[in-house]
Structures are given as C-alpha cells and as structure tokens.
Design an enzyme around this catalytic site. Structure first.
Site, PDB file in Angstrom:
ATOM      1  N   HIS A 128       0.838  -1.205   0.000  1.00  0.00           N
ATOM      2  CA  HIS A 128       0.000   0.000   0.000  1.00  0.00           C
ATOM      3  C   HIS A 128       0.878   1.261   0.000  1.00  0.00           C
ATOM      4  CE1 HIS A 128      -3.189  -2.610   2.130  1.00  0.00           C
ATOM      5  NE2 HIS A 128      -3.704  -2.290   0.959  1.00  0.00           N
ATOM      6  N   SER A 137      -3.087  -7.705   2.701  1.00  0.00           N
ATOM      7  CA  SER A 137      -3.328  -7.582   4.143  1.00  0.00           C
ATOM      8  C   SER A 137      -3.819  -8.910   4.717  1.00  0.00           C
ATOM      9  CB  SER A 137      -4.390  -6.511   4.412  1.00  0.00           C
ATOM     10  OG  SER A 137      -3.973  -5.274   3.933  1.00  0.00           O
ATOM     11  N   ARG A 176      -1.591  -5.890  -8.573  1.00  0.00           N
ATOM     12  CA  ARG A 176      -0.505  -6.807  -8.243  1.00  0.00           C
ATOM     13  C   ARG A 176      -0.273  -7.829  -9.336  1.00  0.00           C
ATOM     14  NH1 ARG A 176      -3.224  -8.045  -2.581  1.00  0.00           N
ATOM     15  NH2 ARG A 176      -4.891  -8.106  -4.096  1.00  0.00           N
TER      16      ARG A 176
END
Ligand code: PNS
Length: 160
Positions: free
Chosen positions: A17, A127, A90
């Site tokens: 992030h 996460s 990603r």
C-alpha cells in the site's frame, strides 16, 4: 489542483500500500487515502486505528490526507471534487474485478480509475495473507511499516 483518491480497506496497511501511495503522491498534487467502511467485514483493526496507522506510516509524505467513508466511492469523489481513483495492481488476477469496478465507477460518475503496477517485490502481498501468516507465528516484519508490525503482533496476542 490535481487530486486523486486511493481507496481500500487497509486492514492493516502494508508496504505494498505504502509503495502505491508514495508513488501516487508524486503524480498528483494531493492524494486522499480513503479507508472504506464495509459493514459486512469485521476488521482486525477499527477504522480509526487504520487511519492512525496510515497517518503514522505516511508522515513523511506532505501531500497525503487520510479520511474514511461509508458508501459509494463515487459519492465520496463527487463530494470532494476528486476526478481520479488510483488503484494498485498486483497481478492479472486483480485485473478482472478492478476493471469491472473501474468501468462501473466511470459509468456512474465519470470518475476515471488509473492503475499503477505494484513493484514486483510486493506482487504477492495482501493484508489478509499477512494477517494469516502472522496469526500462525510467521515473520511478516519485512512486509509492513514498523508501527503496523508492532500493532499487529500486539493485536494478535490480545486475541489469543
Ligand atoms: O482494499 P480492498 O478491500 O480491496 O478495497 C476495495 C474497495 C473498498 C476499494 C471497494 O470495495 C470499494 O470501492 N468500495 C466502496 C463501495 C463502492 O463504491 N462499491 C461499488 C464499486 S463499483
């Protein structure tokens, strides 16, 4: 003023992030990091805690503002005169859903989505995976800002 929003759950913020937020801040005059509240997902960290963690990790970036929002992202953009959403990508697996959301948001409001590729070293990072590895005692210290790592270890210890 060229302003963009980087929306997400940020539960918790990772180095992936941060990379996107720092790079976006080099392209736009102001970047708003919006922690989106999802009533159906109970987070490990509260929205206020996530905002604190982001503020701490981004204290060296002057043109970043942290906020939270409950509702449609395009309504937030309208209210704050934001014309661009920046999303990190990603891998190709992210693309399907991100494309759908980008097209929906564009159709709803005219707000454009710009995709920024993550650095290759972050392409596996999420996460949820970080939380899972940390839950079972794996070392994730190199994947998170220092304060986030400390708080994550504390939070998981409290829960066990
Ligand atoms: O970090 P995440 O969980 O991948 O972020 C997803 C998020 C919060 C950016 C996305 O779910 C979102 O934009 N939610 C806000 C509600 C909304 O506008 N939904 C319609 C999307 S087309």
């Amino acid at each position: 003023m060229r302003r963009a929003v980087c929306p997400g759950s940020y539960d918790p913020p990772t180095n992936g992030h941060l990379d996107i937020l720092e790079r976006a801040s080099g392209v736009f005059d102001e970047v708003v990091v919006a922690v989106l509240i999802n009533k159906n997902k109970r987070g490990l960290f509260s929205v206020d805690e996530r905002m604190e963690l982001l503020a701490d990790a981004l204290s060296h970036v002057p043109n970043v503002r942290i906020d939270s929002w409950h509702g449609l992202l395009v309504d937030y953009c309208r209210q704050h005169d934001i014309k661009a959403i920046v999303k990190g990508l990603r891998a190709i697996s992210d693309f399907d859903y991100e494309l759908q959301m980008a097209q929906m948001n564009q159709q709803l409001s005219g707000v454009e989505t710009l995709f920024m590729p993550t650095k290759p070293e972050n392409s596996f990072l999420s996460s949820s995976l970080v939380k899972e590895v940390a839950t079972y005692g794996g070392d994730v210290s190199h994947l998170l800002p220092e304060t986030v790592h400390t708080r994550l270890v504390e939070r998981l210890a409290d829960k066990s």
